[in-house]
Design an enzyme around this catalytic site. Structure first.
Site, PDB file in Angstrom:
ATOM      1  N   ARG A 223     -24.664 -14.987 -31.447  1.00  0.00           N
ATOM      2  CA  ARG A 223     -25.660 -15.023 -30.382  1.00  0.00           C
ATOM      3  C   ARG A 223     -25.616 -13.708 -29.605  1.00  0.00           C
ATOM      4  O   ARG A 223     -24.538 -13.156 -29.359  1.00  0.00           O
ATOM      5  CB  ARG A 223     -25.398 -16.194 -29.428  1.00  0.00           C
ATOM      6  CG  ARG A 223     -25.783 -17.549 -29.977  1.00  0.00           C
ATOM      7  CD  ARG A 223     -27.300 -17.704 -30.071  1.00  0.00           C
ATOM      8  NE  ARG A 223     -27.698 -19.044 -30.481  1.00  0.00           N
ATOM      9  CZ  ARG A 223     -27.930 -19.412 -31.729  1.00  0.00           C
ATOM     10  NH1 ARG A 223     -27.771 -18.524 -32.706  1.00  0.00           N
ATOM     11  NH2 ARG A 223     -28.319 -20.644 -32.024  1.00  0.00           N
ATOM     12  N   HIS A 271     -32.712 -10.940 -36.666  1.00  0.00           N
ATOM     13  CA  HIS A 271     -32.226 -12.333 -36.671  1.00  0.00           C
ATOM     14  C   HIS A 271     -32.516 -12.986 -38.020  1.00  0.00           C
ATOM     15  O   HIS A 271     -33.150 -14.041 -38.120  1.00  0.00           O
ATOM     16  CB  HIS A 271     -32.868 -13.143 -35.539  1.00  0.00           C
ATOM     17  CG  HIS A 271     -32.049 -14.343 -35.158  1.00  0.00           C
ATOM     18  ND1 HIS A 271     -32.024 -14.860 -33.880  1.00  0.00           N
ATOM     19  CD2 HIS A 271     -31.219 -15.149 -35.893  1.00  0.00           C
ATOM     20  CE1 HIS A 271     -31.233 -15.918 -33.833  1.00  0.00           C
ATOM     21  NE2 HIS A 271     -30.730 -16.099 -35.047  1.00  0.00           N
TER      22      HIS A 271
END
Length: 308
Positions: A223, A271
């Protein structure tokens, strides 16, 4: 039948409409903030609007569309109903591929070769055997364990850190806050696969990253909130760190004018390390919907105290 509400940025979960209708004949699927969504028993979420879940009086189950649930639990008003996450075996394989690629990117000097190539520089670097390169995995859950095992199979020296003690064949393991600095001190390529919890926000800061040996590299695929970006950039510019592959960011997509795109030594990826398919998400959400209606045990329920 059941009513399912989809809570995310506009358009993100459009594929779920038809898939859930196929998996759950008779289901009503509505996107927030449609009126039908407010009466839903099941909320399927990715970064829902703060406070939205608290306004759903019939809510019985909240379901993330990913393995992580930090994007939901960050809202203090989330109702106290079961919260489930997606567990996709293909995600583990995909993440392992990404970690192996990132490790080889630094281990085989591709980062330096690509940079040299832009300037027409022909230079070969002395190669090191995998056994002489120590890779450290932060987080020894399902994803971290799978990556660590594969790295061991390829001959790398592998260490891993987890919150509580764990054992894995061929891996030097550390656990607890007191052992984190020792773990970092021997890690040449650091791979972050931690869940995002209150205790891991900002964990990768100057103090922690500075514990890595000079010339170490970072692979961040957990994250974005784990990383203190300015601290990373300072360590790169000082020469203490060699480089970083960054796949996740606090705010996504990363703006085109963000300095990280052009920071020497940093490779930004969008991502992409591991993404569950909409088909798998719909199947697992539908199975939990059926279990909810039958009063059966739900799959992949999150322990809110741990955050995963």
């Amino acid at each position: 039948m059941i009513t399912v509400a989809l809570l995310s940025r506009p358009g993100l979960m459009d594929p779920m409409q038809a898939l859930l209708a196929r998996e759950l004949p008779g289901v009503t699927v509505a996107s927030w903030p449609e009126s039908a969504a407010r009466d839903a028993e099941l909320a399927v979420c990715w970064k829902p609007e703060p406070g939205a879940l608290a306004t759903m009086p019939k809510l019985k189950l909240i379901h993330s569309i990913a393995a992580g649930v930090d994007n939901i639990l960050s809202d203090p008003t989330v109702p106290d109903v079961p919260l489930c996450r997606i567990v996709d075996p293909d995600i583990s394989a995909a993440m392992t591929e990404f970690v192996l690629w990132g490790t080889l990117y630094f281990h085989r000097d591709f980062d330096r070769v690509v940079s040299n190539g832009r300037n027409g520089v022909w230079r070969r670097y002395e190669q090191r055997a995998a056994k002489d390169r120590r890779v450290g995995i932060l987080g020894l859950g399902e994803l971290g364990s799978a990556a660590a095992i594969r790295l061991v199979e390829l001959g790398f020296a592998v260490s891993a850190w987890s919150r509580s003690p764990k054992a894995l064949a061929g891996v030097r393991t550390y656990s607890g806050a007191d052992a984190l600095d020792d773990f970092l001190g021997e890690t040449e390529i650091l791979v972050s696969l931690l869940p995002l919890t209150a205790s891991t926000v900002g964990l990768l800061n100057a103090g922690r990253l500075g514990r890595l040996p000079k010339g170490a590299a970072l692979i961040l695929c957990s994250r974005g909130e784990h990383l203190a970006t300015e601290d990373l950039v300072a360590l790169l510019r000082s020469g203490h760190l060699r480089g970083a592959v960054l796949d996740v960011f606090e705010h996504e997509p990363l703006p085109a004018d963000h300095a990280l795109w052009r920071e020497p030594g940093v490779l930004v990826t969008p991502h992409m390390a591991a993404i569950a398919s909409w088909q798998v998400i719909a199947q697992q959400v539908a199975e939990n919907a059926r279990r909810l209606l039958r009063g059966e045990t739900l799959l992949n329920v999150v322990d809110r105290a741990r955050g995963y």
